[in-house]
Design an enzyme around this catalytic site. Structure first.
Site, PDB file in Angstrom:
ATOM      1  N   ASP A   1     -16.632  -0.774  -3.260  1.00  0.00           N
ATOM      2  CA  ASP A   1     -16.387  -0.173  -1.951  1.00  0.00           C
ATOM      3  C   ASP A   1     -16.510  -1.351  -1.004  1.00  0.00           C
ATOM      4  O   ASP A   1     -17.625  -1.817  -0.741  1.00  0.00           O
ATOM      5  CB  ASP A   1     -17.431   0.901  -1.623  1.00  0.00           C
ATOM      6  N   HIS A   2     -15.387  -1.868  -0.544  1.00  0.00           N
ATOM      7  CA  HIS A   2     -15.474  -3.161   0.137  1.00  0.00           C
ATOM      8  C   HIS A   2     -16.260  -3.082   1.441  1.00  0.00           C
ATOM      9  O   HIS A   2     -16.686  -4.099   1.965  1.00  0.00           O
ATOM     10  CB  HIS A   2     -14.096  -3.817   0.311  1.00  0.00           C
TER      11      HIS A   2
ATOM     12  N   HIS B   1     -15.871   4.957   2.079  1.00  0.00           N
ATOM     13  CA  HIS B   1     -16.479   4.098   3.101  1.00  0.00           C
ATOM     14  C   HIS B   1     -17.356   4.860   4.100  1.00  0.00           C
ATOM     15  O   HIS B   1     -18.476   4.452   4.397  1.00  0.00           O
ATOM     16  CB  HIS B   1     -15.401   3.341   3.877  1.00  0.00           C
TER      17      HIS B   1
HETATM   18  P1  NAD Z   1       0.031  -4.388  -5.992  1.00  0.00           P
HETATM   19  O1  NAD Z   1       1.037  -3.330  -6.229  1.00  0.00           O
HETATM   20  O2  NAD Z   1       0.297  -5.409  -4.943  1.00  0.00           O
HETATM   21  O3  NAD Z   1      -0.243  -5.175  -7.343  1.00  0.00           O
HETATM   22  C1  NAD Z   1      -0.288  -4.542  -8.582  1.00  0.00           C
HETATM   23  C2  NAD Z   1      -0.421  -5.556  -9.715  1.00  0.00           C
HETATM   24  O4  NAD Z   1      -0.391  -4.839 -10.957  1.00  0.00           O
HETATM   25  C3  NAD Z   1       0.680  -6.614  -9.819  1.00  0.00           C
HETATM   26  O5  NAD Z   1       0.075  -7.833 -10.202  1.00  0.00           O
HETATM   27  C4  NAD Z   1       1.563  -6.100 -10.956  1.00  0.00           C
HETATM   28  O6  NAD Z   1       2.205  -7.125 -11.685  1.00  0.00           O
HETATM   29  C5  NAD Z   1       0.546  -5.452 -11.848  1.00  0.00           C
HETATM   30  N1  NAD Z   1       1.137  -4.415 -12.712  1.00  0.00           N
HETATM   31  C6  NAD Z   1       1.750  -3.281 -12.329  1.00  0.00           C
HETATM   32  N2  NAD Z   1       2.177  -2.592 -13.408  1.00  0.00           N
HETATM   33  C7  NAD Z   1       1.791  -3.318 -14.509  1.00  0.00           C
HETATM   34  C8  NAD Z   1       1.941  -3.137 -15.923  1.00  0.00           C
HETATM   35  N3  NAD Z   1       2.534  -2.053 -16.425  1.00  0.00           N
HETATM   36  N4  NAD Z   1       1.407  -4.077 -16.731  1.00  0.00           N
HETATM   37  C9  NAD Z   1       0.794  -5.163 -16.227  1.00  0.00           C
HETATM   38  N5  NAD Z   1       0.629  -5.382 -14.900  1.00  0.00           N
HETATM   39  C10 NAD Z   1       1.142  -4.482 -14.060  1.00  0.00           C
HETATM   40  O7  NAD Z   1      -1.355  -3.646  -5.717  1.00  0.00           O
HETATM   41  P2  NAD Z   1      -2.613  -4.139  -4.821  1.00  0.00           P
HETATM   42  O8  NAD Z   1      -2.337  -3.859  -3.380  1.00  0.00           O
HETATM   43  O9  NAD Z   1      -2.981  -5.509  -5.202  1.00  0.00           O
HETATM   44  O10 NAD Z   1      -3.753  -3.097  -5.242  1.00  0.00           O
HETATM   45  C11 NAD Z   1      -4.400  -3.135  -6.504  1.00  0.00           C
HETATM   46  C12 NAD Z   1      -5.573  -2.167  -6.493  1.00  0.00           C
HETATM   47  O11 NAD Z   1      -6.484  -2.537  -5.467  1.00  0.00           O
HETATM   48  C13 NAD Z   1      -5.176  -0.722  -6.198  1.00  0.00           C
HETATM   49  O12 NAD Z   1      -6.022   0.115  -6.927  1.00  0.00           O
HETATM   50  C14 NAD Z   1      -5.470  -0.578  -4.713  1.00  0.00           C
HETATM   51  O13 NAD Z   1      -5.753   0.764  -4.354  1.00  0.00           O
HETATM   52  C15 NAD Z   1      -6.702  -1.449  -4.588  1.00  0.00           C
HETATM   53  N6  NAD Z   1      -6.925  -1.956  -3.242  1.00  0.00           N
HETATM   54  C16 NAD Z   1      -6.029  -2.821  -2.661  1.00  0.00           C
HETATM   55  C17 NAD Z   1      -6.283  -3.329  -1.402  1.00  0.00           C
HETATM   56  C18 NAD Z   1      -5.351  -4.317  -0.755  1.00  0.00           C
HETATM   57  O14 NAD Z   1      -5.725  -4.878   0.277  1.00  0.00           O
HETATM   58  N7  NAD Z   1      -4.198  -4.591  -1.317  1.00  0.00           N
HETATM   59  C19 NAD Z   1      -7.447  -2.947  -0.706  1.00  0.00           C
HETATM   60  C20 NAD Z   1      -8.337  -2.066  -1.327  1.00  0.00           C
HETATM   61  C21 NAD Z   1      -8.066  -1.587  -2.585  1.00  0.00           C
END
Ligand code: NAD
Length: 493
Positions: free
Chosen positions: A173-174, A236
């Site tokens: 939980d950031h 949060h």
């Molecule tokens: P994103 O869509 O940008 O990245 C997803 C990643 O998963 C990519 O590297 C992609 O190559 C990989 N991927 C997807 N399908 C795949 C498969 N079948 N096999 C292997 N790799 C695969 O997502 P994100 O924004 O980086 O978010 C990731 C997680 O973090 C999510 O659960 C999101 O809710 C959480 N999150 C993200 C943020 C943010 O700031 N981006 C903030 C809080 C939480």
């Protein structure tokens, strides 16, 4: 710290914006001893290409940096299909080699920075394909959302617990990485002047606001099935309520702190059925103007249903039925496309028994303790004191503390602290399963009601503080929201 960190989703937004820069900062502070990172994602990439993307993300987040080449030399890449056992078998072989080369003592951190539907299947594969058979520690770091409701969270938990014990699961939980959220505990438990007053005899209400000016942007697909309730309140906002309301722990250990937080969740008054709309308000933004720019309504955002019933704003009154808090409302509000970007907590103390002094034209203001979480970080205590001059008029004075010193050196990013905690094996600032389960149980009662009825959305204009019912929520109790813009203090300028 000695560890092999495997990041699943290493080409994604989170890895690039947060994880790589945070690892670099740990590296530059000599907090990473022996380490290597294997980035795992779907698309084919060479190690060189991957290392370049790590470099780019550090540079774009932090500017020009020293020793970047040495830092990225610890990064490796493996193209991977999360659903295919063969991928895990070759990943295991690769991880074992890296482990031996870098003498990582079999310590492994698996960071799941991927879409939530993959969390469970990855954990199952890590176990069945032998990646968790290690001689050192093994830890799973898992991003939000942890489930969509209590039932799906239970199912996910069951899957990850086949491979990891509760102590090995680090649910992110950031907000718990934020400097001032971590400070709540210290402000409360290290000050003789606050803790004796921290109860229903002296506090009239607590207000927690987390407002954003941004809209849903590219996250429409995810947000449509989430909404503000699941995206912000279940995790949060509830975590901040727990930190504000918990009893002092016997010791500052992970178990003691978590168990006090869980006791708060157990004391939450369930809001059910018809009560939901008396205690909670939902909103969805319409078009409007933010910082002189015209912005579209939520229903016109990409990948959003034109008739969407998803809330982009939620406000509510949370009651904690225990001895300390009986009768004290915790008001929360959070949303997108609001007036200002701000996360603040206002603790409003009760009025003194009798007012001897009047401020010019208005009554004496109550004492407030304001905790500024972001963007500025600090504390302000609002007191009343005599106005300079001949009369005995009182005026509000603010005592402020700002994290400016640390700010100047760049307050460590939340993710940096959380990654370091995980490497040290300190799970205090990660959510325990019991906390997740209780907060889902609370939130599910609200979403059950809201999913059955359509609200007449949009019901607040972009650039405002939400629907008018949000103000009525407090007015019914004789209070009002302290305007976050007026609480901006002369700190961190
Ligand atoms: P994103 O869509 O940008 O990245 C997803 C990643 O998963 C990519 O590297 C992609 O190559 C990989 N991927 C997807 N399908 C795949 C498969 N079948 N096999 C292997 N790799 C695969 O997502 P994100 O924004 O980086 O978010 C990731 C997680 O973090 C999510 O659960 C999101 O809710 C959480 N999150 C993200 C943020 C943010 O700031 N981006 C903030 C809080 C939480």
């Amino acid at each position: 710290m000695t560890s092999l960190i495997m990041i699943f989703g290493a080409t994604g937004d989170l890895a690039k914006r947060k994880l790589f820069p945070s690892l670099y900062r740990l590296f530059s502070k000599n907090k990473l001893d022996k380490f290597a990172v294997i980035g795992v994602a779907r698309r084919p990439l060479s190690n060189d290409e991957f290392q370049q993307s790590v470099k780019d993300s550090v540079l774009s987040a932090l500017g020009n940096k020293d020793n970047l080449d040495e830092f990225v030399s610890h990064f490796y890449y493996q193209s991977h299909d999360v659903a295919d056992s063969n991928s895990y078998v070759s990943l295991k072989k690769f991880a074992d080699e890296i482990d031996t080369n870098y003498k990582l003592e079999g310590n492994r951190i698996f960071y799941l920075a991927m879409a939530p539907e993959f969390f469970g299947p990855i954990a199952l594969h890590l176990k069945s394909d032998g990646l968790t058979d290690v001689t050192g520690y093994k830890r799973l770091v898992i991003e939000k959302p942890f489930g969509h409701d209590l039932a799906s969270a239970k199912e996910l938990n069951k899957q990850i617990r086949t491979a990891f014990s509760e102590e090995e699961v680090y649910r992110i939980d950031h907000y718990l990485g934020k400097e001032m959220v971590r400070n709540i505990e210290v402000i409360r438990f290290a000050n003789a002047i606050f803790e004796p007053l921290w109860n229903n005899r002296y506090i009239s209400n607590i207000q927690i606001t987390s407002s954003e000016t941004l809209g849903v942007e590219e996250r429409g697909r995810y947000y449509e099935s989430s909404g503000a309730l699941r995206d912000m309140l279940q995790n949060h906002m509830m975590q901040m309520v727990a930190l504000l309301a918990m009893e002092p722990p016997i010791k500052l250990t992970t178990d003691e702190i978590r168990s006090e937080k869980v006791r708060v969740f157990r004391a939450l008054r369930t809001v059910d059925g018809e009560e939901v709309n008396q205690f909670f308000v939902r909103g969805q933004y319409g078009e409007g103007t933010i910082e002189d720019e015209q912005v579209p309504k939520y229903r016109d955002e990409p990948m959003v249903d034109k008739e969407s019933n998803t809330e982009t704003f939620v406000a509510g009154k949370i009651m904690i039925d225990n001895f300390r808090w009986a009768g004290v409302p915790f008001y929360i509000r959070t949303g997108k496309r609001m007036t200002t970007k701000s996360t603040k907590i206002v603790i409003q103390f009760k009025d003194i028994p009798m007012n001897l002094y009047y401020q010019t034209e208005k009554m004496l203001n109550p004492n407030l303790l304001v905790i500024h979480i972001q963007p500025e970080e600090g504390i302000t205590l609002h007191l009343n004191a005599k106005k300079a001059g001949g009369h005995l008029d009182a005026q509000t004075v603010k005592l402020s503390f700002a994290n400016t010193g640390i700010h100047a050196m760049n307050t460590p990013e939340g993710y940096e602290k959380l990654l370091f905690d995980c490497m040290r094996g300190d799970a205090t600032n990660f959510t325990h399963w019991d906390e997740v389960a209780y907060s889902w149980a609370f939130v599910d009662k609200i979403s059950e009601v809201w999913e059955k009825t359509k609200e007449s959305f949009p019901n607040y204009q972009s650039g405002t503080m939400g629907p008018k019912e949000t103000d009525e929520l407090l007015e019914k109790d004789g209070y009002f929201w302290w305007p976050v813009t007026d609480l901006e203090v002369d700190i961190c300028k």
